[in-house]
Write a protein that holds these residues in place. Structure first.
Motif, mmCIF file in Angstrom:
data_model
loop_
_atom_site.group_PDB
_atom_site.id
_atom_site.type_symbol
_atom_site.label_atom_id
_atom_site.label_comp_id
_atom_site.label_asym_id
_atom_site.label_seq_id
_atom_site.Cartn_x
_atom_site.Cartn_y
_atom_site.Cartn_z
ATOM 1 N N ASP A 124 27.106 -39.146 -0.882
ATOM 2 C CA ASP A 124 28.403 -39.609 -1.402
ATOM 3 C C ASP A 124 29.210 -40.458 -0.419
ATOM 4 O OD1 ASP A 124 28.139 -38.609 -3.968
ATOM 5 O OD2 ASP A 124 28.983 -36.668 -3.433
ATOM 6 N N ALA A 125 28.593 -40.936 0.663
ATOM 7 C CA ALA A 125 29.275 -41.849 1.587
ATOM 8 C C ALA A 125 29.252 -43.254 0.987
ATOM 9 C CB ALA A 125 28.570 -41.849 2.942
ATOM 10 N N PRO A 126 30.157 -44.142 1.410
ATOM 11 C CA PRO A 126 30.100 -45.518 0.933
ATOM 12 C C PRO A 126 28.790 -46.174 1.364
ATOM 13 C CG PRO A 126 32.144 -45.118 2.126
ATOM 14 C CD PRO A 126 31.273 -43.925 2.323
ATOM 15 N N ALA A 127 28.252 -47.023 0.503
ATOM 16 C CA ALA A 127 27.029 -47.755 0.818
ATOM 17 C C ALA A 127 27.302 -49.246 0.623
ATOM 18 C CB ALA A 127 25.885 -47.303 -0.076
ATOM 19 N N TYR A 128 26.923 -50.044 1.622
ATOM 20 C CA TYR A 128 27.087 -51.497 1.527
ATOM 21 C C TYR A 128 26.130 -52.057 0.497
ATOM 22 C CZ TYR A 128 29.583 -51.637 5.998
ATOM 23 O OH TYR A 128 30.485 -51.467 6.999
ATOM 24 N N ILE A 129 26.611 -52.994 -0.293
ATOM 25 C CA ILE A 129 25.733 -53.730 -1.192
ATOM 26 C C ILE A 129 25.151 -54.868 -0.374
ATOM 27 C CG2 ILE A 129 25.584 -55.117 -3.275
ATOM 28 C CD1 ILE A 129 27.979 -53.434 -4.322
ATOM 29 N N ARG A 130 23.862 -54.807 -0.107
ATOM 30 C CA ARG A 130 23.204 -55.794 0.741
ATOM 31 C C ARG A 130 22.754 -57.019 -0.050
ATOM 32 N NH1 ARG A 130 20.645 -53.745 5.433
ATOM 33 N NH2 ARG A 130 20.477 -55.944 5.873
ATOM 34 N N LYS A 131 22.359 -56.806 -1.305
ATOM 35 C CA LYS A 131 21.844 -57.902 -2.122
ATOM 36 C C LYS A 131 22.020 -57.526 -3.585
ATOM 37 C CE LYS A 131 17.637 -60.474 -3.057
ATOM 38 N NZ LYS A 131 16.193 -60.565 -2.849
#
Length: 125
Positions: free
Chosen positions: A40-47
């Motif tokens: 549930d941590a934030p996740a970067y949108i890489r693509k």
């Protein structure tokens, strides 16, 4: 050296990553996040890849270094609350049923609120 034992106010590791959200490679900013389904941590949108006009696939990387999960998610159009001005010929989007349209109301005054405090939600007059 004063302050020995404290970390310097700089990154410990220089690891520039290229975070993208928009198709075509345009950079977004630093606010493109989804939640990691594991921790549930934030996740970067890489693509992201546009699959159809109403479906987008996202590749994301969890910001929790203890988790490190990378995953693919989909963003799917469900319905329209308020149709825009522009029309796309031959492309009809589903309208939200009227009884499911969200309504945002101003907050109600709490009993312990200061009556002398100005409110941006109060009626003028």
């Amino acid at each position: 050296m004063s302050g020995e034992g404290h970390l310097a106010a700089r990154p410990l590791i220089e690891a520039p990553l290229e975070f993208r959200l928009r198709s075509g490679g345009m950079q977004t900013g630093d606010s493109a996040f989804v939640l990691c389904p594991i921790c549930d941590a934030p996740a970067y949108i890489r693509k992201s890849t546009r699959v159809t006009p109403t479906v987008k696939e996202l590749i994301a990387h969890c910001t929790n270094s203890g988790c490190g999960h990378t995953f693919m998610s989909q963003v799917v159009y469900i319905h329209t609350y308020n149709p825009g001005i522009l029309q796309r010929p031959g492309f009809d989007l589903v309208l939200c049923p009227r009884d499911r349209v969200p309504h945002v109301l101003p907050p109600r005054a709490a009993p312990d609120d200061d009556p002398d405090q100005m409110s941006m939600f109060a009626a003028s007059g």
